[in-house]
Design a protein around this motif. Structure first.
Motif, PDB file in Angstrom:
ATOM      1  N   GLY A  82      14.424   7.087  -7.899  1.00 43.59           N
ATOM      2  CA  GLY A  82      15.651   7.442  -7.207  1.00 43.59           C
ATOM      3  C   GLY A  82      15.579   8.741  -6.438  1.00 43.59           C
ATOM      4  O   GLY A  82      16.496   9.061  -5.679  1.00 43.59           O
ATOM      5  N   GLN A  83      14.506   9.518  -6.606  1.00 44.88           N
ATOM      6  CA  GLN A  83      14.394  10.791  -5.901  1.00 44.88           C
ATOM      7  C   GLN A  83      13.915  10.580  -4.456  1.00 44.88           C
ATOM      8  O   GLN A  83      13.230   9.607  -4.146  1.00 44.88           O
ATOM      9  CB  GLN A  83      13.417  11.725  -6.614  1.00 44.88           C
ATOM     10  N   LEU A  86      10.775   3.239  -1.035  1.00 42.81           N
ATOM     11  CA  LEU A  86      11.045   3.137   0.393  1.00 42.81           C
ATOM     12  C   LEU A  86      10.268   4.232   1.119  1.00 42.81           C
ATOM     13  O   LEU A  86      10.334   5.412   0.747  1.00 42.81           O
ATOM     14  CB  LEU A  86      12.549   3.301   0.644  1.00 42.81           C
ATOM     15  N   ILE A  87       9.502   3.834   2.143  1.00 43.85           N
ATOM     16  CA  ILE A  87       8.724   4.798   2.931  1.00 43.85           C
ATOM     17  C   ILE A  87       9.273   4.794   4.347  1.00 43.85           C
ATOM     18  O   ILE A  87       9.244   3.771   5.039  1.00 43.85           O
ATOM     19  CB  ILE A  87       7.221   4.428   2.944  1.00 43.85           C
ATOM     20  N   LEU A  88       9.800   5.939   4.768  1.00 42.29           N
ATOM     21  CA  LEU A  88      10.370   6.083   6.112  1.00 42.29           C
ATOM     22  C   LEU A  88       9.482   7.030   6.910  1.00 42.29           C
ATOM     23  O   LEU A  88       9.506   8.247   6.705  1.00 42.29           O
ATOM     24  CB  LEU A  88      11.796   6.628   6.032  1.00 42.29           C
ATOM     25  N   ASP A  89       8.675   6.482   7.801  1.00 40.55           N
ATOM     26  CA  ASP A  89       7.745   7.277   8.606  1.00 40.55           C
ATOM     27  C   ASP A  89       8.380   7.530   9.973  1.00 40.55           C
ATOM     28  O   ASP A  89       8.295   6.699  10.871  1.00 40.55           O
ATOM     29  CB  ASP A  89       6.414   6.529   8.753  1.00 40.55           C
ATOM     30  N   GLU A  90       9.064   8.671  10.120  1.00 46.59           N
ATOM     31  CA  GLU A  90       9.795   9.011  11.337  1.00 46.59           C
ATOM     32  C   GLU A  90      10.772   7.891  11.705  1.00 46.59           C
ATOM     33  O   GLU A  90      10.937   7.529  12.867  1.00 46.59           O
ATOM     34  CB  GLU A  90       8.803   9.231  12.504  1.00 46.59           C
ATOM     35  N   THR A 146      13.122   5.302  -4.920  1.00 41.34           N
ATOM     36  CA  THR A 146      12.249   6.444  -4.678  1.00 41.34           C
ATOM     37  C   THR A 146      11.894   6.395  -3.200  1.00 41.34           C
ATOM     38  O   THR A 146      11.373   5.389  -2.708  1.00 41.34           O
ATOM     39  CB  THR A 146      10.968   6.335  -5.523  1.00 41.34           C
ATOM     40  N   THR A 147      12.165   7.484  -2.490  1.00 39.58           N
ATOM     41  CA  THR A 147      11.990   7.456  -1.036  1.00 39.58           C
ATOM     42  C   THR A 147      11.054   8.567  -0.580  1.00 39.58           C
ATOM     43  O   THR A 147      11.227   9.734  -0.947  1.00 39.58           O
ATOM     44  CB  THR A 147      13.352   7.619  -0.321  1.00 39.58           C
ATOM     45  N   ALA A 156      17.175  16.217   0.647  1.00 39.29           N
ATOM     46  CA  ALA A 156      16.071  15.669  -0.145  1.00 39.29           C
ATOM     47  C   ALA A 156      15.919  16.429  -1.454  1.00 39.29           C
ATOM     48  O   ALA A 156      16.187  17.644  -1.530  1.00 39.29           O
ATOM     49  CB  ALA A 156      14.769  15.745   0.656  1.00 39.29           C
ATOM     50  N   ASP A 157      15.499  15.713  -2.503  1.00 38.90           N
ATOM     51  CA  ASP A 157      15.299  16.358  -3.810  1.00 38.90           C
ATOM     52  C   ASP A 157      14.155  17.360  -3.759  1.00 38.90           C
ATOM     53  O   ASP A 157      14.164  18.372  -4.471  1.00 38.90           O
ATOM     54  CB  ASP A 157      15.016  15.295  -4.875  1.00 38.90           C
ATOM     55  N   MET A 158      13.139  17.055  -2.931  1.00 36.52           N
ATOM     56  CA  MET A 158      12.028  18.000  -2.768  1.00 36.52           C
ATOM     57  C   MET A 158      11.434  17.814  -1.384  1.00 36.52           C
ATOM     58  O   MET A 158      11.288  16.698  -0.888  1.00 36.52           O
ATOM     59  CB  MET A 158      10.944  17.778  -3.832  1.00 36.52           C
TER      60      MET A 158
END
Length: 586
Positions: free
Chosen positions: A365-366, A498-502, A527-528, A541-543
């Motif tokens: 979830g982070q 989930l991977i968001l590349d730009e 988890t993103t 963002a968490d980190m």
């Protein structure tokens, strides 16, 4: 040269394995060509009987000779039909099998192969090289069988009639063999160059079609025309060399045979003095029918050499190792805990590391944001998670399990990817959202995903709605609309990671605001990994990991990094100034 010849034989043997599944049809075609070939010496024999019958006072059975002649024509036609039709069935099946095998192998090749190889050559292998290969496996076989059996039948008749005279053809065999061997090597080398030039032509055409807007915007028409003309001229030059070699080769073979026939005719006048006129004419008829099948056999050598050259490129692809998939671990749905432990990575052929000792942890979830200058290694990191490239140093854990131990399809089932370069297909909006493994999704789920991605804003205005064809790579849509469809696809997959590349870079300000609101809801249970250029999109963002030259140089929340006044703070200030300048300009 001997090794090259042996290699060619091995390639050709491998090619013929594609004919094996259709050996029934192939056997019928061989039977047809056998019937066709048997009629040639029978024609010579029939002429002998006609002449001998005309010279006898009692012409018994002469009324049956025209019927026999007509019968031979019918039998010859039937044999040609059986041979050509059933071999055509074999040929079409071989083309289909080869094309599908090459395409299927493309779907299993690693990303590194696509990065290293020209797309034009890859397309040309399926569109051009397969056709050349099938000429070698079927059309060439047809000529070899039909004309080869014809030549054997005629030679058999000649040796049966007068074996001493027929030794003339045995004497010229070594000369023809040497000539064919030399020409074969030259034809094969030229054919390789022709196939390379076809790959260039395909590649340049593909680039023009895909990038015509850029070509026109930057006045690149003349440059592209010159580039294409150069490749086409190279193709023409190599094709002319091929035609010249074949054009010189065939007359030389014919000259050798003509000299042999002239000598044979001269010798026949002396050695066949005791023979009847019918035997003499029958023998010469068979002898003069022989050059045609020999010529056909030498001409088909060109198709075989082109096919062997094309087959080399096809087998090079088929022999390429597929994506490494040694993992056996599978799980229905992971929780989404992602961890990097001292991961380093270097691209194949590169001298420097793309990533150095990367370590971080993302709990389920982070949201972890990756920021930094272009070329720093952010996309490389995302590619390793998806196993588009395989890391050798360190560990990447998903739910505590090293990702290399996951079965590849199972691993990717837990990941949803949205790239900056959106890939859409020439299909409907619904089929682009529900793509691949999502193809059986309910329409209501597709609508829900489109709604969450704020794609309904434009889909509802289209006359056909979700059934609208969007053109190649979504050419009929704006950049923001294409990006929202890609997001809807990821949302429909409902993967834990989930991977968001730009992923929001192509959106206008209003669309981005809507998407950010939607993503805040969607990312709560996922988890993103966010690779972001606009820092304003990842402040929650968490980190945040600041990556520079393959290393994490800073980490923390937005507030922590701003207080640190380091690399992230400088990036933030720089972007803030640029945004203010842009606002003034507007």
């Amino acid at each position: 040269m001997k090794k090259e010849s042996e290699a060619s034989i091995q390639i050709y043997k491998r090619l013929l394995t594609y004919v094996k599944p259709h050996r029934g049809f192939f056997a019928i075609s061989i039977l047809g060509f056998l019937i066709y070939s048997a009629t040639q010496p029978l024609f010579a024999s029939l002429i002998k009987h006609i002449i001998d019958t005309l010279q006898t006072e009692v012409r018994e059975g002469m009324y049956y000779l025209p019927l026999l002649f007509s019968g031979l024509i019918v039998v010859r036609g039937l044999g040609a039909y059986l041979g050509n039709y059933f071999l055509a069935k074999v040929s079409c099946n071989v083309v289909h099998a080869l094309r599908c095998e090459i395409f299927d192998h493309y779907t299993r090749l690693p990303t590194a192969y696509f990065d290293a190889n020209n797309s034009g050559y890859m397309i040309a292998r399926i569109s051009n090289n397969v056709g050349e290969v099938t000429k070698a496996t079927t059309d060439a076989v047809r000529t070899f069988v039909r004309e080869g059996l014809t030549a054997v039948g005629l030679l058999g008749y000649l040796f049966y009639s007068n074996w001493m005279l027929s030794m003339v053809f045995v004497a010229i065999t070594p000369i023809i063999a040497v000539l064919v061997s030399y020409v074969s090597k030259r034809l094969r080398n030229i054919s390789k160059k022709i196939q390379q030039s076809v790959g260039d032509i395909t590649h340049i055409t593909s680039e023009l079609v895909g990038g015509h807007r850029i070509v026109r915007s930057y006045g690149g028409e003349d440059y592209e025309r010159r580039r294409f003309m150069k490749s086409s001229l190279d193709n023409r030059r190599q094709s002319l060399k091929l035609s010249t070699t074949q054009a010189v080769h065939n007359p030389i073979i014919q000259l050798i045979i003509a000299v042999a026939l002239s000598g044979l005719m001269y010798m026949a006048l002396f050695f066949m003095e005791q023979s009847s006129t019918g035997e003499f004419l029958g023998y010469l008829t068979a002898a003069f029918l022989l050059p045609r099948p020999v010529r056909q056999l030498t001409e088909v050598n060109g198709d075989i050499q082109k096919g062997i050259a094309a087959a080399e490129s096809l087998f090079d692809v088929l022999d390429e190792p597929t994506e490494q998939n040694d993992g056996i671990y599978q799980i229905d749905k992971c929780k989404g805990k992602l961890e990097f432990k001292n991961v380093s990575f270097k691209y194949p052929g590169a001298t420097e590391l793309a990533l150095r000792n990367i370590s971080f942890k993302a709990d389920p979830g982070q949201t972890i944001a990756l920021v930094g200058a272009s070329g720093g290694g952010k996309s490389t990191l995302a590619n390793l998670v998806s196993r588009f490239y395989t890391h050798k140093t360190g560990e990447i854990l998903l739910d505590g399990v090293e990702i290399n131990t996951y079965e590849l399809a199972n691993l990717r089932k837990h990941l949803a990817l949205v790239n900056q370069q959106v890939t859409l297909f020439n299909d409907t909006i619904a089929n682009n959202i529900a793509y691949g493994a999502l193809a059986n999704a309910d329409r209501k789920d597709i609508i829900a995903a489109a709604t969450d991605a704020y794609a309904m804003e434009f889909i509802s205005k289209l006359e056909l709605g979700f059934d609208t064809e969007i053109g190649e790579n979504g050419v009929k849509l704006s950049g923001g609309q294409r990006q929202r469809l890609a997001l809807a696809r990821a949302l429909l997959k409902d993967a834990p990671v989930l991977i968001l590349d730009e992923a929001t870079s192509a959106l206008d300000t209003e669309s981005e605001r809507f998407i950010q609101a939607a993503l805040q809801i969607v990312m709560r249970n996922r988890t993103t990994l966010v690779i972001a250029h606009r820092l304003s999109t990842i402040e929650n963002a968490d980190m945040i990991l600041v990556i520079d030259h393959g290393q994490i140089v800073e980490r923390g929340t937005h507030q922590e990094l701003i207080k640190k006044n380091g690399a992230y703070a400088r990036l933030h200030q720089m972007q803030h100034r640029n945004d203010r300048k842009q606002a003034v300009v507007n």
